[in-house]
Design a protein around this motif. Sequence first.
Motif, short mmCIF file in Angstrom:
data_model
loop_
_atom_site.label_atom_id
_atom_site.label_comp_id
_atom_site.label_asym_id
_atom_site.label_seq_id
_atom_site.Cartn_x
_atom_site.Cartn_y
_atom_site.Cartn_z
N ILE A 1 27.62 -24.02 -9.13
CA ILE A 1 27.12 -23.93 -7.75
C ILE A 1 27.41 -22.58 -7.11
CG2 ILE A 1 27.12 -26.43 -7.40
CD1 ILE A 1 29.68 -26.08 -5.70
N GLY A 2 27.78 -21.60 -7.95
CA GLY A 2 27.84 -20.24 -7.46
C GLY A 2 29.19 -19.59 -7.32
N TYR A 3 30.26 -20.29 -7.56
CA TYR A 3 31.59 -19.67 -7.48
C TYR A 3 31.88 -18.89 -8.76
CZ TYR A 3 32.57 -22.48 -3.36
OH TYR A 3 32.53 -23.04 -2.11
N ASP A 4 32.66 -17.82 -8.62
CA ASP A 4 33.12 -17.10 -9.81
C ASP A 4 34.50 -16.53 -9.55
OD1 ASP A 4 33.11 -14.33 -8.88
OD2 ASP A 4 30.94 -14.43 -8.94
N HIS A 5 35.05 -15.88 -10.56
CA HIS A 5 36.38 -15.32 -10.44
C HIS A 5 36.43 -13.91 -11.02
CE1 HIS A 5 36.55 -16.80 -14.59
NE2 HIS A 5 36.26 -18.00 -14.10
N GLU A 6 35.33 -13.18 -10.82
CA GLU A 6 35.25 -11.81 -11.33
C GLU A 6 36.10 -10.85 -10.50
OE1 GLU A 6 33.76 -10.98 -14.24
OE2 GLU A 6 33.45 -13.16 -14.39
N ASP B 1 39.57 -11.56 -4.96
CA ASP B 1 39.34 -12.40 -3.79
C ASP B 1 38.54 -13.65 -4.15
OD1 ASP B 1 40.71 -10.60 -2.22
OD2 ASP B 1 38.93 -9.76 -1.27
N ASP B 2 37.54 -13.48 -5.01
CA ASP B 2 36.73 -14.62 -5.45
C ASP B 2 37.57 -15.58 -6.28
OD1 ASP B 2 34.50 -13.54 -4.21
OD2 ASP B 2 33.80 -12.53 -6.04
N ALA B 3 38.41 -15.03 -7.14
CA ALA B 3 39.28 -15.87 -7.97
C ALA B 3 40.24 -16.67 -7.11
CB ALA B 3 40.05 -15.00 -8.97
N GLU B 4 40.80 -16.03 -6.11
CA GLU B 4 41.73 -16.71 -5.21
C GLU B 4 41.03 -17.84 -4.46
OE1 GLU B 4 44.53 -15.64 -1.42
OE2 GLU B 4 44.35 -14.14 -3.02
N THR C 1 41.88 -21.79 -4.97
CA THR C 1 42.28 -22.58 -3.80
C THR C 1 41.42 -23.84 -3.72
OG1 THR C 1 43.07 -20.65 -2.60
CG2 THR C 1 42.44 -22.58 -1.27
N LEU C 2 40.13 -23.68 -3.91
CA LEU C 2 39.22 -24.83 -3.89
C LEU C 2 39.56 -25.81 -5.00
CD1 LEU C 2 36.82 -25.91 -2.33
CD2 LEU C 2 35.32 -24.52 -3.76
N THR D 1 50.53 -23.61 -10.78
CA THR D 1 51.96 -23.48 -10.58
C THR D 1 52.61 -23.08 -11.90
OG1 THR D 1 51.91 -25.19 -8.89
CG2 THR D 1 54.05 -24.71 -9.86
N ASP D 2 53.56 -22.19 -11.82
CA ASP D 2 54.34 -21.77 -12.99
C ASP D 2 53.57 -20.97 -14.01
OD1 ASP D 2 56.53 -23.12 -11.94
OD2 ASP D 2 56.05 -24.96 -13.01
N ARG D 3 52.42 -20.40 -13.63
CA ARG D 3 51.74 -19.51 -14.58
C ARG D 3 50.86 -18.55 -13.83
NH1 ARG D 3 46.42 -20.78 -16.79
NH2 ARG D 3 45.55 -22.51 -15.68
N GLU D 4 50.62 -17.45 -14.45
CA GLU D 4 49.73 -16.42 -13.89
C GLU D 4 48.30 -16.83 -14.14
OE1 GLU D 4 50.56 -13.48 -12.28
OE2 GLU D 4 52.54 -14.43 -12.21
N ARG D 5 47.38 -16.37 -13.31
CA ARG D 5 45.95 -16.60 -13.52
C ARG D 5 45.55 -15.89 -14.80
NH1 ARG D 5 43.97 -14.85 -8.98
NH2 ARG D 5 43.47 -12.78 -9.70
N THR D 6 44.81 -16.57 -15.68
CA THR D 6 44.41 -16.00 -16.97
C THR D 6 42.93 -15.71 -17.04
OG1 THR D 6 44.16 -18.20 -17.92
CG2 THR D 6 46.31 -17.11 -18.21
#
Length: 169
Positions: free
Chosen positions: A132-137, A140-143, A147-148, A163-168
């Motif tokens: 539906i259009g979300y991305d994490h490129e 700010d978009d990834a955050e 959150t969603l 929790t307990d890990r970095e975004r990969t």
Amino acid sequence: MAPFALPITEVLVVADVWQAEPDAETVIHRAITAAAEFVNADIGEAELAVMLTDDAGIRTLNSNWRGIDKPTNVLSFPALPPSGPGGPGDAPRMLGDIAIAYQTTRQEADDEQKPFDHHLSHLAIHGFLHLIGYDHEQDDDAEAMETLEREILAQLGIPDPYTDRERTD
């Protein structure tokens, strides 16, 4: 105001390894429903397909579509917007397809010591948000996307997967 309508979700099991998770289809329907209700996007009467595959199948998709010759947990393929005018007799709008690999999903759940159905729910929601259009490129978009995901998962009673890990991504 028209009543809220959920997308039609078809789950296709194309790899026998998914027999180890007989509730996978139910988990996916529950996760997609929660995500659709939460985002309240204009997706009613749209369709999407979720393919439950194995690492070999998703590796082929990843190689063919992204040029990355390795398995991954989830891939999303948003549908192209329809061209031309639509009419009342037209088929429902396609949101796209999601593919989820069993072995990678199982390994990640085990490595992160979380229930398999929690991780599967997260991947289904993640894939749906891409459709539906979300991305994490961008950061700010990834955050925003994470959150969603957290908020949708919380409604399902599933703890924060970040929790307990970095975004990969």
